[in-house]
Design a protein around this motif. Structure first.
Motif, PDB file in Angstrom:
ATOM      1  N   ALA A  46       0.835  -1.195   0.000  1.00 17.20           N
ATOM      2  CA  ALA A  46       0.000   0.000   0.000  1.00 17.20           C
ATOM      3  C   ALA A  46       0.877   1.255   0.000  1.00 17.20           C
ATOM      4  N   ASP A  47       0.256   2.391  -0.221  1.00 22.29           N
ATOM      5  CA  ASP A  47       1.002   3.654  -0.275  1.00 22.29           C
ATOM      6  C   ASP A  47       1.457   4.101   1.114  1.00 22.29           C
ATOM      7  N   VAL A  48       0.757   3.658   2.144  1.00 23.94           N
ATOM      8  CA  VAL A  48       1.138   3.973   3.515  1.00 23.94           C
ATOM      9  C   VAL A  48       0.456   2.969   4.444  1.00 23.94           C
ATOM     10  N   TYR A  49       1.091   2.674   5.574  1.00 22.41           N
ATOM     11  CA  TYR A  49       0.509   1.789   6.581  1.00 22.41           C
ATOM     12  C   TYR A  49       0.445   2.529   7.918  1.00 22.41           C
ATOM     13  N   ALA A  64       9.106  -5.631   7.751  1.00 20.07           N
ATOM     14  CA  ALA A  64       9.187  -6.223   6.419  1.00 20.07           C
ATOM     15  C   ALA A  64       8.631  -5.278   5.361  1.00 20.07           C
ATOM     16  N   LEU A  65       7.560  -4.590   5.693  1.00 20.99           N
ATOM     17  CA  LEU A  65       6.982  -3.617   4.758  1.00 20.99           C
ATOM     18  C   LEU A  65       7.937  -2.448   4.534  1.00 20.99           C
ATOM     19  N   VAL A  72       5.594   3.556   6.989  1.00 21.12           N
ATOM     20  CA  VAL A  72       4.767   3.062   8.091  1.00 21.12           C
ATOM     21  C   VAL A  72       4.696   4.146   9.169  1.00 21.12           C
ATOM     22  N   VAL A  73       3.502   4.418   9.628  1.00 21.47           N
ATOM     23  CA  VAL A  73       3.252   5.408  10.689  1.00 21.47           C
ATOM     24  C   VAL A  73       2.669   4.685  11.902  1.00 21.47           C
ATOM     25  N   ASN A  74       3.400   4.646  13.049  1.00 24.90           N
ATOM     26  CA  ASN A  74       4.777   5.064  13.266  1.00 24.90           C
ATOM     27  C   ASN A  74       5.721   3.958  12.780  1.00 24.90           C
TER      28      ASN A  74
END
Length: 283
Positions: A46-49, A64-65, A72-74
């Protein structure tokens, strides 16, 4: 945009409201980190997690992402760092923040052999997790009682700071701050942790707001909570920093999280090959 939620509870009020704001124009994907099948990294991340869970499988999945270049946030490193209350306190103190003085003890039962132990004091599990130990100890009898269940628990020990019995909860999403008063778990009140009163930012003592905002860059966090007590005369004492708290019942929080997710996706989500999500400077 595609926004991924790493959580066992996509129905959490903050996440559910954020999903409702996103879905008219964007796709929201839920990954339960406890599901073994979910550990397979998608061919196209995805574009952001949004990393709401803090379990070992959740952190491994987030790492892993990130290795695939997904923001990834945070970040997994910042989230893991804040679970270690010893490291958290050391960084806060080294940065000059008014963090509660903390001592690490390898096992709670070691305190029973400490001569001249001064009560009251507060003990917390060194490693923050659901159901961990957080307790006020007023005498040796209470310490022995806790050792019945927690004797081998690594803990941090803090002197108890007299206060009005209310925690100041400051939640930060990006640069937006939300605030509330909540009865302290250590106040000896059966309603502790349940009674919450919204707090207008203008009611915060001078300097508290910017202090809370400055904690994010220090710890590498974008969504976080700061727990403070008033140690007297509007003097703050920070007792905890936590990654991605619930921020329940705060008007505008879902909108702030939605904006942060989309902004992160736009700024960091493109050209993912070979990129890694930025972690805090202390890793």
């Amino acid at each position: 945009m595609r926004v991924g939620l790493i959580t066992p509870r996509p129905d959490h009020p903050l996440l559910a409201a954020t999903t409702a704001l996103l879905t008219p124009r964007h796709t929201v994907e839920w990954i339960d980190p406890a599901d073994a099948a979910a550990q397979r990294i998608p061919d196209t991340p995805a574009d952001v997690y949004l990393l709401k869970a803090r379990t070992a499988p959740a952190l491994a999945l987030a790492r892993a992402l990130e290795e695939r270049g997904a923001p990834v946030v945070n970040s997994s490193s910042a989230t893991a760092f804040c679970q270690d209350r010893t490291r958290m306190a050391e960084l806060a103190v080294s940065a000059g923040l008014p963090f509660a003085r903390s001592t690490t003890v390898a096992k709670l039962r070691q305190l029973t052999a400490e001569p001249g132990l001064r009560y009251p004091l507060v003990v917390k599990s060194r490693h923050s997790r659901r159901g961990d130990l957080i307790a006020r100890i007023d005498d040796a009898g209470r310490l022995h009682d806790l050792c019945g269940q927690w004797a081998d628990e690594p803990v941090v020990v803090q002197p108890y700071t007299a206060n009005d019995g209310w925690d100041r909860k400051l939640w930060v999403i990006g640069r937006q701050v939300f605030a509330a008063l909540r009865r302290s778990e250590l106040a000896g009140d059966p309603t502790a942790g349940r009674e919450t009163v919204s707090l207008a930012l203008r009611e915060l003592p001078k300097g508290w707001l910017e202090m809370a905002r400055g904690i994010g860059p220090l710890f590498g966090l974008e969504v976080y909570g700061v727990d403070l007590i008033d140690a007297g005369g509007d003097s703050p004492r920070i007792v905890d920093v936590n990654a991605f708290p619930g921020v329940r019942g705060q008007m505008g929080a879902p909108e702030a999280l939605t904006a942060l997710a989309l902004r992160t996706a736009e700024e960091k989500g493109g050209g993912r090959v070979g990129l890694r999500a930025a972690g805090p400077p202390f890793t």
